[in-house]
Motif scaffolding. Structure first.
Motif, mmCIF file in Angstrom:
data_model
loop_
_atom_site.group_PDB
_atom_site.id
_atom_site.type_symbol
_atom_site.label_atom_id
_atom_site.label_comp_id
_atom_site.label_asym_id
_atom_site.label_seq_id
_atom_site.Cartn_x
_atom_site.Cartn_y
_atom_site.Cartn_z
ATOM 1 N N ALA A 30 2.969 0.459 -3.271
ATOM 2 C CA ALA A 30 3.667 -0.494 -4.092
ATOM 3 C C ALA A 30 2.492 -1.013 -5.183
ATOM 4 N N SER A 31 1.410 -1.166 -5.102
ATOM 5 C CA SER A 31 0.527 -1.522 -6.100
ATOM 6 C C SER A 31 0.558 -0.481 -7.078
ATOM 7 N N MET A 32 0.398 0.923 -6.664
ATOM 8 C CA MET A 32 0.562 2.017 -7.750
ATOM 9 C C MET A 32 1.651 1.981 -8.495
ATOM 10 N N ARG A 33 2.809 1.768 -7.957
ATOM 11 C CA ARG A 33 4.082 1.780 -8.728
ATOM 12 C C ARG A 33 4.161 0.632 -9.735
ATOM 13 N N LYS A 34 3.552 -0.445 -9.374
ATOM 14 C CA LYS A 34 3.686 -1.450 -10.634
ATOM 15 C C LYS A 34 2.873 -1.283 -11.694
ATOM 16 N N MET A 35 1.828 -0.339 -11.488
ATOM 17 C CA MET A 35 1.064 0.022 -12.610
ATOM 18 C C MET A 35 1.447 1.426 -13.356
ATOM 19 N N GLY A 36 2.691 2.085 -12.730
ATOM 20 C CA GLY A 36 3.198 3.269 -13.128
ATOM 21 C C GLY A 36 3.775 3.326 -14.586
ATOM 22 N N SER A 37 4.290 2.101 -14.995
ATOM 23 C CA SER A 37 4.922 2.004 -16.355
ATOM 24 C C SER A 37 4.078 1.025 -17.098
ATOM 25 N N LEU A 61 -4.110 13.841 -6.626
ATOM 26 C CA LEU A 61 -3.073 13.056 -5.897
ATOM 27 C C LEU A 61 -3.594 11.642 -5.908
ATOM 28 N N SER A 62 -4.533 11.081 -6.649
ATOM 29 C CA SER A 62 -5.378 9.829 -5.994
ATOM 30 C C SER A 62 -4.554 8.832 -6.596
ATOM 31 N N GLU A 63 -3.562 8.943 -7.525
ATOM 32 C CA GLU A 63 -2.620 7.735 -8.020
ATOM 33 C C GLU A 63 -1.305 8.119 -7.721
ATOM 34 N N ASN A 64 -0.999 9.064 -6.939
ATOM 35 C CA ASN A 64 0.434 9.575 -6.701
ATOM 36 C C ASN A 64 0.821 8.688 -5.334
ATOM 37 N N ALA A 65 1.743 7.754 -5.936
ATOM 38 C CA ALA A 65 2.350 6.742 -4.908
ATOM 39 C C ALA A 65 3.202 7.426 -3.882
ATOM 40 N N ASP A 66 3.909 8.504 -4.154
ATOM 41 C CA ASP A 66 4.773 9.244 -2.999
ATOM 42 C C ASP A 66 3.762 9.834 -2.031
ATOM 43 N N TYR A 103 -8.223 -7.836 -24.064
ATOM 44 C CA TYR A 103 -6.805 -7.763 -23.802
ATOM 45 C C TYR A 103 -6.741 -6.624 -22.808
ATOM 46 N N PHE A 104 -5.753 -7.109 -21.588
ATOM 47 C CA PHE A 104 -5.527 -6.030 -20.567
ATOM 48 C C PHE A 104 -4.855 -4.758 -21.163
ATOM 49 N N MET A 105 -5.484 -3.564 -20.531
ATOM 50 C CA MET A 105 -4.955 -2.190 -20.796
ATOM 51 C C MET A 105 -4.138 -1.628 -19.880
ATOM 52 N N GLU A 106 -4.869 -1.470 -18.556
ATOM 53 C CA GLU A 106 -4.283 -0.904 -17.559
ATOM 54 C C GLU A 106 -5.036 -1.139 -16.393
ATOM 55 N N ILE A 107 -4.633 -0.793 -15.188
ATOM 56 C CA ILE A 107 -5.484 -0.835 -13.847
ATOM 57 C C ILE A 107 -5.542 0.721 -13.279
ATOM 58 N N ASN A 108 -6.452 1.153 -13.191
ATOM 59 C CA ASN A 108 -6.829 2.469 -12.428
ATOM 60 C C ASN A 108 -6.792 2.303 -11.003
ATOM 61 N N THR A 109 -5.766 2.755 -10.361
ATOM 62 C CA THR A 109 -5.916 2.470 -8.912
ATOM 63 C C THR A 109 -6.413 3.520 -8.139
ATOM 64 N N ARG A 110 -7.657 3.449 -8.354
ATOM 65 C CA ARG A 110 -8.590 4.601 -7.654
ATOM 66 C C ARG A 110 -9.882 4.323 -7.940
ATOM 67 N N LEU A 111 -10.700 5.092 -7.260
ATOM 68 C CA LEU A 111 -12.179 5.050 -7.710
ATOM 69 C C LEU A 111 -12.409 5.773 -8.990
ATOM 70 N N GLN A 112 -13.178 5.056 -9.850
ATOM 71 C CA GLN A 112 -13.564 5.808 -11.147
ATOM 72 C C GLN A 112 -14.777 6.997 -11.325
ATOM 73 N N VAL A 113 -14.632 7.822 -12.068
ATOM 74 C CA VAL A 113 -15.688 8.841 -12.273
ATOM 75 C C VAL A 113 -17.103 8.050 -12.589
ATOM 76 N N GLU A 114 -16.878 6.988 -13.038
ATOM 77 C CA GLU A 114 -18.281 6.221 -13.783
ATOM 78 C C GLU A 114 -18.559 5.232 -12.410
#
Length: 666
Positions: free
Chosen positions: A108-115, A85-90, A285-296
Motif C-alpha cells: 500500500a505504501s508503494m502504491r501511494k508513491m506510484g503516481s 522487483l524491489s518496488e513492485n507492489a504486486d 521541495y519533495f521529489m519522491e520516496i524510493n521505497t527500497r534500499l538505495q544503491v548509495e
C-alpha cells in the motif's frame, strides 16, 4: 530473526545482503539466471536455484518463479535488493499471500508513491514542501497552457507515471509550451503507456539531497541524516556523499523532519529514501520516496556506523528500531562512486566482456568495496554493467576526497572499457572539490571531465618500459625454475647474445601512436633508445607496492602493472595505459580501414534490421537497432554507399565487433 532468507536479486547487492545474513547466522538462498550460473552471488549463498533465461523478464522479473523457489527452499522471507522487483507492489503482495515476509515496505505504501501527481498532492496536504505546479486530472491542452502561465517560466513538464528522465521537458517561455507538451506526452505514452503529465516550477542549479528514513511496525519512524547526490549525468547519480557540504545544521533538521513526515504520510515501514530538490537559497521541495534500499546506502552506513541491511532484517522480523532519533550519530565524511564497464569517450556506451584483470583497493577502515564480480568473471550484456562500488571514509571531506583519489588510483580493469579515468578526473574537478556542483552541471560541462589524450610523457614511457622489462625477466626466471636446468645462463632475460650487446625490442601502441623501444641491460638498469633518443634507467625495482626508478638521474615513484599484453603506470594523478604488440603484428602497421563495414560495438541482440542488399544509404543513416545492457543502440552507416550484404537478422545474438552490414567498395 529469520533462519533462511531468499535474495531476489543479483550482483553486488545480493553479495552485500549475503554478508550481513552470514554475520547474523541467517542462511541465504540465491536465485540465478542462465547467464549467472557461475556468478559470485550464486557461489556465495548457502544454496542457489536457477529461475530461467538470461533476460531479466525470463528470470529476475519472474515473481512467481522466485516465490516458488522460496517455498521449496524453506526460506521465510524475501529480500528484493534494489531494481528488478524491489518496488513492485504486486510482487510484495504476492510474497505476503504466499505466507512469506517481504523485506521492505508494505504494498500500500508503494502504491501511494506510484503516481508522481498523487504523491505530490499527498505531501502537499501533509505540509511537506512541494514545488509549485499543477497535478490535476484535467489534461486538456488549453488548461495545461493556462496553468503553465500561472506557475511561471521556466517550468518543467513531466510524465506523471515514469522516471529516468523520460517524458520530461524544460519550457522557458509561454510560446514554446504547446510543442513541448505534445512531445512530452508522446514520449510518456510510448515509455509508460500513459500520457498524463504534471507541471512544476523549474529550479535552476538545484542540489539533489535525499534523507534516509527507517520505520518499524511499532509506529517508530526516524531519519538517518542525508546524502547529497548532485553530481549527476542524464539524471543518473555519479558521486554520492554524506554529509552534504551544502546543508547547515538547521536546514538538516528541517529536511529530516519533513522526510519523516513524508514517510508517515504513507505509513512507511522498513528502509526508504525521501528525495528533495534544493534551491540555491536553501528552499527544498519533495521529489519522491524510493521505497527500497538505495544503491548509495553505504555512505550512510559509513558515517553512522550502522548496518542498514541488518536493520531491514530485524524490522521485517517484527523487532523495533534499534535506535531512537537522538541516538543517531554522524561521524566523519563518506563518498561513493560506481565503477562501470562503459566507455565515456563513446557517450558512456555500456560494455561487456571478461574481466581479464580486476584490481580493487584493499578494504580497510577508510575504504570499502562492494562488488559482485571478481577477476575472470564476465560482465554480461543482459544486466547493469556495474563492476563495483567504491566507498571511502575519513574525518572530513578534504581527507575523504584524498582517500577516494588514492583508492581510484589503486583500481585496474583490463577487459571491457571502464569509467575509471572519468571518475579520477571528476573527483579533481574544482566544482566537486568545492562541493558546489549542481544536478545540471555535468550535462552542460561534460567536456571538462571527459578523459582526453594529453600525450605520453617521457618519464611515464620509461617507467612503463621498466615495468615490462622487469616483468619479462621475472617470467623467464619463473619458467626456468620448472625446467631441467634452472641455472642455465639461457634462462636470463637480458637480451645478451654472443658477439654483441644484448638488446630487446618493446613495441607499444598508445591510442593511434605506435612506439618502438630498443632496450639494453637487465636487473633494473637499462638503456632505452626511442627514435635515436637515449634514456637511462637505474635501480628500477618494486618498493612498497610501487615501481621506483631513476630516469635520467631523476627518481620517480609510480604504480605500475605489466603483463604480456598491457602495461599501466599511474603517477598518483594520471593513468597511462599502453598495449604491448608482438613484433610481427607491429610490423604489419595500422589496421585496414573499416569504412566498408558496420560492426557491432558490443555483444547484444539485434532488434530491428532496416537495411537490405542493394540499398543506397547515406552516411549516418540508421541501418540496424540492437539491444544491449538494458538499452537500445542505433547503428548507423559509416559512410554513404550501397549495401552489399546484411549479415544479421532480428533476434540474432551477436558478439562484439561482429560484421553486421557490408558496403560495396567504392
Amino acid at each position: 530473526m529469520f533462519t533462511k532468507v531468499l535474495i531476489a536479486n543479483r550482483g553486488e547487492i545480493a553479495c552485500r545482503v549475503i554478508r550481513t545474513c552470514r554475520k547474523l547466522g541467517v542462511r541465504t538462498v540465491a536465485v540465478y539466471s542462465e547467464a549467472d550460473a557461475t556468478a559470485q552471488h550464486a557461489r556465495l549463498a548457502d544454496e542457489a536455484w536457477p529461475i530461467g533465461g538470461p533476460r531479466p523478464q525470463d528470470s529476475y522479473l519472474r515473481g512467481d518463479a522466485i516465490i516458488e523457489v522460496a517455498k521449496k527452499s524453506g526460506a521465510q522471507a524475501i529480500h528484493p535488493g534494489y531494481g528488478f522487483l524491489s518496488e513492485n507492489a504486486d510482487f510484495a503482495e504476492a510474497v505476503e499471500a504466499a505466507g512469506l515476509v517481504f523485506i521492505g515496505p508494505r504494498a500500500a505504501s508503494m502504491r501511494k508513491m506510484g503516481s508522481k501527481a498523487g504523491a505530490k498532492q499527498l505531501m502537499d496536504a501533509r505540509g511537506v514542501p512541494v514545488v509549485p505546479g499543477y497535478t490535476g486530472e484535467d489534461q486538456s491542452p488549453a488548461l495545461l497552457q493556462a496553468e503553465g502561465d500561472r506557475i511561471g517560466y521556466p517550468l518543467m513538464i513531466k510524465a506523471a507515471h515514469g522516471g529516468g528522465g523520460k517524458g520530461m521537458r524544460i519550457v522557458r517561455e509561454s510560446g514554446a509550451f504547446a510543442a513541448a507538451l505534445e512531445s512530452c506526452q508522446r514520449e510518456a505514452a510510448s515509455a509508460f503507456g500513459r500520457d498524463r503529465v504534471l507541471l512544476e516550477r523549474y529550479i535552476g542549479e538545484p542540489r539533489h539531497i535525499e534523507i534516509q528514513v527507517f520505520g518499524d511496525a511499532h509506529g517508530n519512524l526516524i531519519h538517518l541524516n542525508e546524502r547529497e547526490c548532485s553530481a549527476q549525468r542524464r539524471y543518473q547519480k555519479v558521486v554520492e556523499e554524506s554529509p552534504s557540504p551544502f546543508l547547515t545544521p538547521a536546514l538538516r533538521a528541517q529536511m529530516g523532519a519533513a522526510a519523516v513526515e513524508a514517510a508517515r504520510a504513507i505509513d512507511y515501514v522498513n528502509a526508504g529514501t525521501v528525495e528533495f530538490i534544493v534551491g540555491t537559497d536553501g528552499d527544498f521541495y519533495f521529489m519522491e520516496i524510493n521505497t527500497r534500499l538505495q544503491v548509495e546506502h553505504p555512505v550512510t552506513e559509513m558515517v553512522t556506523g550502522l548496518d542498514l541491511v541488518e536493520w531491514q532484517l530485524r524490522v521485517a522480523a517484527g523487532e523495533a528500531l534499534p535506535q531512537r532519533q537522538e541516538d543517531v550519530r554522524q561521524h566523519g565524511h563518506a563518498i561513493e562512486v560506481r565503477l562501470y564497464a562503459e566507455d565515456p569517450a563513446q557517450g558512456f556506451l555500456p560494455g561487456s566482456g571478461r574481466l581479464e584483470v580486476l584490481r580493487l583497493p584493499e578494504p580497510s577502515a577508510h575504504v570499502r568495496v562492494d562488488a559482485g564480480v571478481v577477476e575472470g568473471d564476465t560482465v554480461t550484456i543482459f544486466y547493469d554493467p556495474m563492476i563495483a562500488k567504491l566507498i571511502v571514509w575519513d574525518l572530513d571531506r578534504p581527507r575523504a576526497l584524498a582517500r577516494l583519489r588514492e583508492a581510484l588510483a589503486d583500481c585496474e580493469i583490463v577487459g571491457p572499457k571502464s569509467n575509471i579515468d572519468f571518475l579520477e578526473k571528476l573527483v579533481r574537478h574544482p566544482r566537486v572539490v568545492e562541493g558546489s556542483i549542481h544536478t545540471a552541471y555535468l550535462d552542460r560541462h561534460l567536456d571538462e571531465v571527459l578523459p582526453r589524450d594529453e600525450g605520453l610523457p617521457d618519464a611515464h614511457l620509461a617507467m612503463a618500459a621498466a615495468a615490462c622489462l622487469l616483468h619479462d625477466e621475472a617470467a623467464t626466471l619463473d619458467q626456468a625454475t620448472t625446467s631441467p636446468d634452472p641455472h642455465s645462463p639461457w634462462a636470463i632475460a637480458d637480451g645478451w647474445r654472443l658477439g654483441h650487446a644484448g638488446e630487446r625490442l618493446l613495441h607499444f601502441t598508445h591510442g593511434s601512436e605506435r612506439i618502438e623501444l630498443h632496450a639494453q641491460g637487465s636487473g633494473g638498469h637499462y638503456r632505452l633508445l626511442d627514435a635515436g633518443i637515449e634514456t637511462r634507467l637505474a635501480r628500477a625495482a618494486a618498493v612498497a607496492g610501487r615501481l621506483v626508478a631513476e630516469v635520467d638521474g631523476q627518481q620517480h615513484r609510480m604504480r605500475a602493472r605489466a603483463d604480456a599484453d598491457t602495461v599501466t603506470v599511474h603517477d598518483g594523478e594520471r593513468r597511462i595505459r599502453l598495449s604491448r604488440v608482438p613484433a610481427y603484428r607491429f610490423a604489419e602497421g595500422a589496421s585496414a580501414t573499416r569504412g566498408d563495414r558496420l560492426n557491432a560495438p558490443m555483444p547484444g541482440r539485434i532488434v530491428l534490421v532496416k537495411a537490405v542488399p542493394g540499398q543506397d544509404v547515406a552516411e549516418g543513416e540508421e541501418l540496424l537497432v540492437m539491444e544491449a545492457m538494458k538499452m537500445e543502440l542505433s547503428l548507423r552507416s559509416p559512410r554513404a554507399g550501397k549495401v552489399s550484404a546484411v549479415q544479421a537478422v532480428a533476434g540474432d545474438f551477436v558478439d562484439a565487433d561482429a560484421v553486421l552490414i557490408r558496403l560495396e567498395t567504392p
